[in-house]
Design a protein around this motif. Sequence first.
Motif, PDB file in Angstrom:
ATOM      1  N   UNK A 289      12.372  14.428   2.443  1.00  0.00           N
ATOM      2  CA  UNK A 289      12.995  14.126   1.148  1.00  0.00           C
ATOM      3  C   UNK A 289      13.394  12.657   1.049  1.00  0.00           C
ATOM      4  N   UNK A 290      13.967  12.123   2.109  1.00  0.00           N
ATOM      5  CA  UNK A 290      14.351  10.710   2.086  1.00  0.00           C
ATOM      6  C   UNK A 290      13.135   9.799   2.016  1.00  0.00           C
ATOM      7  N   UNK A 291      12.084  10.149   2.733  1.00  0.00           N
ATOM      8  CA  UNK A 291      10.852   9.356   2.685  1.00  0.00           C
ATOM      9  C   UNK A 291      10.310   9.312   1.266  1.00  0.00           C
ATOM     10  N   UNK A 292      10.277  10.467   0.596  1.00  0.00           N
ATOM     11  CA  UNK A 292       9.761  10.508  -0.775  1.00  0.00           C
ATOM     12  C   UNK A 292      10.681   9.757  -1.731  1.00  0.00           C
ATOM     13  N   UNK A 293      11.994   9.841  -1.534  1.00  0.00           N
ATOM     14  CA  UNK A 293      12.940   9.113  -2.368  1.00  0.00           C
ATOM     15  C   UNK A 293      12.704   7.605  -2.255  1.00  0.00           C
ATOM     16  N   UNK A 294      12.591   7.110  -1.033  1.00  0.00           N
ATOM     17  CA  UNK A 294      12.381   5.684  -0.847  1.00  0.00           C
ATOM     18  C   UNK A 294      11.019   5.237  -1.366  1.00  0.00           C
ATOM     19  N   UNK A 295      10.023   6.093  -1.282  1.00  0.00           N
ATOM     20  CA  UNK A 295       8.709   5.767  -1.841  1.00  0.00           C
ATOM     21  C   UNK A 295       8.792   5.682  -3.360  1.00  0.00           C
TER      22      UNK A 295
ATOM     23  N   UNK B  19       0.835  -1.170   0.000  1.00  0.00           N
ATOM     24  CA  UNK B  19       0.000   0.000   0.000  1.00  0.00           C
ATOM     25  C   UNK B  19       0.892   1.250   0.000  1.00  0.00           C
ATOM     26  N   UNK B  20       0.532   2.223  -0.809  1.00  0.00           N
ATOM     27  CA  UNK B  20       1.329   3.442  -0.961  1.00  0.00           C
ATOM     28  C   UNK B  20       1.020   4.438   0.154  1.00  0.00           C
ATOM     29  N   UNK B  21       2.069   5.050   0.681  1.00  0.00           N
ATOM     30  CA  UNK B  21       1.891   6.096   1.684  1.00  0.00           C
ATOM     31  C   UNK B  21       1.721   7.428   0.951  1.00  0.00           C
ATOM     32  N   UNK B  22       0.707   8.184   1.326  1.00  0.00           N
ATOM     33  CA  UNK B  22       0.466   9.468   0.678  1.00  0.00           C
ATOM     34  C   UNK B  22       1.538  10.481   1.078  1.00  0.00           C
ATOM     35  N   UNK B  23       1.654  11.514   0.290  1.00  0.00           N
ATOM     36  CA  UNK B  23       2.600  12.575   0.610  1.00  0.00           C
ATOM     37  C   UNK B  23       2.239  13.242   1.938  1.00  0.00           C
ATOM     38  N   UNK B  24       0.939  13.415   2.159  1.00  0.00           N
ATOM     39  CA  UNK B  24       0.496  14.033   3.410  1.00  0.00           C
ATOM     40  C   UNK B  24       0.916  13.188   4.610  1.00  0.00           C
ATOM     41  N   UNK B  25       0.709  11.882   4.530  1.00  0.00           N
ATOM     42  CA  UNK B  25       1.082  11.017   5.647  1.00  0.00           C
ATOM     43  C   UNK B  25       2.603  10.966   5.811  1.00  0.00           C
ATOM     44  N   UNK B  26       3.335  11.066   4.715  1.00  0.00           N
ATOM     45  CA  UNK B  26       4.800  11.163   4.806  1.00  0.00           C
ATOM     46  C   UNK B  26       5.188  12.405   5.590  1.00  0.00           C
TER      47      UNK B  26
ATOM     48  N   UNK C  56      11.459   4.888  -5.092  1.00  0.00           N
ATOM     49  CA  UNK C  56      12.192   3.642  -5.384  1.00  0.00           C
ATOM     50  C   UNK C  56      11.255   2.445  -5.272  1.00  0.00           C
ATOM     51  N   UNK C  57      10.424   2.435  -4.236  1.00  0.00           N
ATOM     52  CA  UNK C  57       9.483   1.327  -4.053  1.00  0.00           C
ATOM     53  C   UNK C  57       8.503   1.247  -5.220  1.00  0.00           C
ATOM     54  N   UNK C  58       7.995   2.382  -5.639  1.00  0.00           N
ATOM     55  CA  UNK C  58       7.042   2.402  -6.759  1.00  0.00           C
ATOM     56  C   UNK C  58       7.722   1.932  -8.044  1.00  0.00           C
ATOM     57  N   UNK C  59       8.939   2.391  -8.280  1.00  0.00           N
ATOM     58  CA  UNK C  59       9.669   1.982  -9.482  1.00  0.00           C
ATOM     59  C   UNK C  59       9.902   0.479  -9.483  1.00  0.00           C
TER      60      UNK C  59
END
Length: 79
Positions: free
Chosen positions: A60-66, A1-8, A68-71
């Motif tokens: 920034x790191x949270x979004x980077x890892x997200x 399940x994807x974490x939203x930007x807001x929850x990040x 990577x996970x999506x890719x």
Amino acid sequence: MKQSRLMSLVEAITNVVVGYGVAVAAQLAVFPWFGLPARVADALGIGAIFTLVSLARSFALRRLFEAIRIRRTSNAAGG
């Protein structure tokens, strides 16, 4: 399940707020060991600056890892 930007952002803020309290307390305890004055106002200000830096880094790191996970998920699905 994807974490939203807001929850990040919420997670990053929570982490940094707790870290701010720990950092201020640590400064007040550690500064005297190095011969630095341990004034509460200074510790609060220094802690605020590093808190803003930490918040930006954490988000920034949270979004980077997200990303990577999506890719990886997309590549595994043949996309």
